[in-house]
Design a protein around this motif. Structure first.
Motif, PDB file in Angstrom:
ATOM      1  N   LYS A 213       0.738  -1.244   0.030  1.00 41.00           N
ATOM      2  CA  LYS A 213       0.203  -0.109  -0.133  1.00 41.00           C
ATOM      3  C   LYS A 213       1.006   1.189   0.108  1.00 41.00           C
ATOM      4  O   LYS A 213       0.402   2.296  -0.675  1.00 41.00           O
ATOM      5  CB  LYS A 213      -0.878   0.016   1.319  1.00 41.00           C
ATOM      6  N   PHE A 214       2.070   1.191   0.650  1.00 39.06           N
ATOM      7  CA  PHE A 214       2.844   2.585   0.974  1.00 39.06           C
ATOM      8  C   PHE A 214       4.185   2.577   0.284  1.00 39.06           C
ATOM      9  O   PHE A 214       4.995   3.442   0.524  1.00 39.06           O
ATOM     10  CB  PHE A 214       2.805   2.768   2.303  1.00 39.06           C
ATOM     11  N   LYS A 215       4.411   1.299  -0.275  1.00 41.27           N
ATOM     12  CA  LYS A 215       5.783   1.191  -1.101  1.00 41.27           C
ATOM     13  C   LYS A 215       6.226   2.374  -1.968  1.00 41.27           C
ATOM     14  O   LYS A 215       7.445   2.704  -2.252  1.00 41.27           O
ATOM     15  CB  LYS A 215       6.108  -0.222  -1.640  1.00 41.27           C
ATOM     16  N   ASP A 216       5.170   2.822  -2.658  1.00 39.60           N
ATOM     17  CA  ASP A 216       5.358   3.786  -3.761  1.00 39.60           C
ATOM     18  C   ASP A 216       5.314   5.358  -2.996  1.00 39.60           C
ATOM     19  O   ASP A 216       5.419   6.398  -3.867  1.00 39.60           O
ATOM     20  CB  ASP A 216       4.455   3.979  -4.670  1.00 39.60           C
ATOM     21  N   LYS A 217       5.354   5.490  -1.713  1.00 41.39           N
ATOM     22  CA  LYS A 217       5.325   6.576  -1.002  1.00 41.39           C
ATOM     23  C   LYS A 217       6.366   6.896   0.001  1.00 41.39           C
ATOM     24  O   LYS A 217       6.125   7.334   1.155  1.00 41.39           O
ATOM     25  CB  LYS A 217       3.865   6.818  -0.346  1.00 41.39           C
ATOM     26  N   ASN A 218       7.568   6.594  -0.425  1.00 40.23           N
ATOM     27  CA  ASN A 218       8.371   6.970   0.289  1.00 40.23           C
ATOM     28  C   ASN A 218       8.601   5.947   1.658  1.00 40.23           C
ATOM     29  O   ASN A 218       9.118   6.389   2.769  1.00 40.23           O
ATOM     30  CB  ASN A 218       8.846   8.419   0.757  1.00 40.23           C
ATOM     31  N   PHE A 219       8.384   4.911   1.398  1.00 41.21           N
ATOM     32  CA  PHE A 219       8.271   3.878   2.493  1.00 41.21           C
ATOM     33  C   PHE A 219       8.835   2.419   2.256  1.00 41.21           C
ATOM     34  O   PHE A 219       8.677   1.897   1.092  1.00 41.21           O
ATOM     35  CB  PHE A 219       6.779   3.537   3.111  1.00 41.21           C
ATOM     36  N   LYS A 220       9.808   1.878   3.281  1.00 39.02           N
ATOM     37  CA  LYS A 220      10.420   0.715   3.204  1.00 39.02           C
ATOM     38  C   LYS A 220      10.118  -0.105   4.388  1.00 39.02           C
ATOM     39  O   LYS A 220       9.883   0.432   5.335  1.00 39.02           O
ATOM     40  CB  LYS A 220      11.743   1.023   2.821  1.00 39.02           C
TER      41      LYS A 220
END
Length: 361
Positions: A277-284
């Motif tokens: 859900k968040f990998k493309d929003k500066n999240f790792k």
């Protein structure tokens, strides 16, 4: 006038400090029940020591307990039914399905009458406000569980139930005791602080709450964004060194787990969903395994289809990283912001998704 006040305080204070709750428990069993004794166990105080156990003989189907205690406590009463030695093995095998047969749970609070029916199920009458609060909770838990389409096994069920209980009974030891579910290990400030604030001033000053309040304060500080996440460097699955510092500039979930940890493996699908859900929003995500055997670690990564970087030093709980992050049990995680500050801790289930949505726009 000041001297009179001082004298009054001096007289009243010992009474408050040494105040005790009296209880009188009477019980009855049907003629078909062959129990010969009742054993009642309970914590004598809030210091976490050994439970006290009292025994009463059952005469003509009746038993009785009387005494005083520092404050009303949850007690468990078990009827002792003697069986022939030849039946011991069969009894032990069938105990798993006995449920609450010949067992009573109640608060040592005033005069309580306990009546066991022919099936060994207890019914209660009397008791003070703590017993009434406990009965309300027991009924509410059963009713809410029945109303759910799925079994109430997840902690989210109890988070809502206990939160509602604290709001309804803010001046009750029952509420404080139920909060043990969320205060005896890692504390989630977002969950526990509203409960603490809802408690009465008297309960906030109770022995048990005063014992865990410093943990709540530390937990609030830990996720305030003012504490820097300790840096570390560990080797990944290919033996290449990976540092936390290399993730600076984005949000990273440092996820502590292990192949042998059943709750960790059960949580992995939720973590994976958050990643997608968040990998493309500066999240790792950076996984830290507490495994000791590389083959089992790699096998678990493949089975759970975890696409993010994984590191391990194969020292399990002896790892310096677990010490630096004060990890005492897993699953555990720490959410670090782009500046390297800790902004979340032990986020699981819906809480992980909610916190990420709150931070990552």
């Amino acid at each position: 006038m000041n001297k009179l006040i001082a004298i009054a305080v001096a007289v009243v204070l010992p009474t408050l400090v040494n105040a005790q709750a009296k209880y009188s428990i009477t019980g009855r069993i049907p003629k078909t029940n062959t129990a010969t004794a009742a054993v009642m166990s309970y914590p004598p105080d809030d210091k976490g020591g050994e439970y006290k156990a009292d025994t009463a003989k059952i005469v003509n189907g009746k038993f009785e307990f009387k005494g005083t205690i520092r404050r009303p406590q949850m007690a468990e009463l078990n009827l002792i039914v003697p069986r022939p030695a030849a039946e011991t093995g069969r009894r032990n095998q069938s105990n798993e399905n006995q449920g609450m047969k010949n067992v009573a749970l109640f608060y040592l609070d005033g005069k309580i009458d306990i009546t066991f029916d022919t099936a060994g199920i207890a019914a209660y009458a009397g008791g003070g406000k703590e017993q009434k609060a406990w009965e309300f909770y027991s009924n509410e838990a059963a009713n809410r569980s029945k109303a759910q389409k799925e079994p109430a096994a997840g902690m989210e069920f109890f988070e809502v139930l206990v939160s509602d209980m604290v709001k309804r009974y803010p001046d009750s030891y029952v509420s404080v005791d139920l909060m043990d579910l969320f205060t005896q290990s890692s504390i989630q400030p977002k969950l526990v602080e509203p409960m603490y604030n809802a408690l009465s001033k008297r309960m906030q000053q109770s022995e048990k709450v005063l014992a865990w309040k410093p943990k709540l304060d530390q937990a609030k500080l830990a996720v305030s964004g003012n504490v820097t996440a300790p840096d570390f460097t560990l080797n990944d699955t290919e033996g290449k060194p990976i540092s936390l510092a290399s993730y600076r500039g984005g949000y990273v979930l440092v996820d502590f787990w292990a192949s042998w940890c059943v709750p960790c493996r059960a949580e992995n699908p939720n973590v994976l969903a958050a990643y997608e859900k968040f990998k493309d929003k500066n999240f790792k995500i950076l996984g830290i395994s507490l495994d000791e055997k590389k083959d089992l670690w790699l096998k678990a990564i493949a089975e759970d289809k975890l696409p993010w970087k994984q590191v391990c030093d194969f020292k399990a709980s002896r790892s310096e990283v677990t010490k630096a992050y004060n990890i005492s049990s897993i699953p555990a995680n720490v959410l670090v912001d782009p500046n390297g500050k800790i902004v979340g801790k032990d986020l699981r289930g819906k809480d992980l998704h909610d916190r990420l949505a709150e931070l990552i726009k």
